[in-house]
Design a protein around this motif. Sequence first.
Motif, PDB file in Angstrom:
ATOM      1  N   ARG A 185      -4.421  11.196  -3.236  1.00 40.29           N
ATOM      2  CA  ARG A 185      -5.194  12.104  -2.384  1.00 40.29           C
ATOM      3  C   ARG A 185      -6.422  12.642  -3.129  1.00 40.29           C
ATOM      4  N   GLU A 232      -8.805   9.794  -3.101  1.00 44.96           N
ATOM      5  CA  GLU A 232      -9.348   9.656  -1.751  1.00 44.96           C
ATOM      6  C   GLU A 232     -10.377  10.744  -1.463  1.00 44.96           C
ATOM      7  N   ALA A 283      -9.479   4.548  -0.190  1.00 43.57           N
ATOM      8  CA  ALA A 283      -9.356   4.827   1.239  1.00 43.57           C
ATOM      9  C   ALA A 283      -7.931   4.494   1.651  1.00 43.57           C
ATOM     10  N   SER A 284      -7.413   5.248   2.619  1.00 35.19           N
ATOM     11  CA  SER A 284      -6.058   4.988   3.102  1.00 35.19           C
ATOM     12  C   SER A 284      -6.118   4.419   4.511  1.00 35.19           C
ATOM     13  N   PHE A 297      -3.228   2.126   0.418  1.00 32.26           N
ATOM     14  CA  PHE A 297      -4.443   2.577  -0.251  1.00 32.26           C
ATOM     15  C   PHE A 297      -5.174   1.396  -0.856  1.00 32.26           C
TER      16      PHE A 297
END
Length: 117
Positions: free
Chosen positions: A62, A65, A71-72, A81
Amino acid sequence: MLNPDVGKSGAGWADPAPIFAALGDRTRLSLLMKLSDGDARSIAKLSTDTLLTRQAITKHLRVLEGAGLVASLRVGRESRFAARRETIDEARAYLDRVSGHWDDALARLKTFVEPAG
């Protein structure tokens, strides 16, 4: 995201600090390295061969990100991911620009301290 060629005022350019802050952790660097082949991976897959819990892996992902480095993508019930190459390229370009400034400064210093001739 970030522009290595910040103008005199710096207005309108994103702050590169969050990217480098996210990279300032050994675990996050390791996760980014695992994702650098371009394949998206689940948290379960990324947590294999590590002593970290899935929750710890999730926390680090996270942060990456949030900095735009990964990016997820939701696939069914799991998140996968993947590294965001463009952000990594922008960080590299920023470092290249900083390196160029140092090279220029060292060249000016060299001409100042070395005798002409």
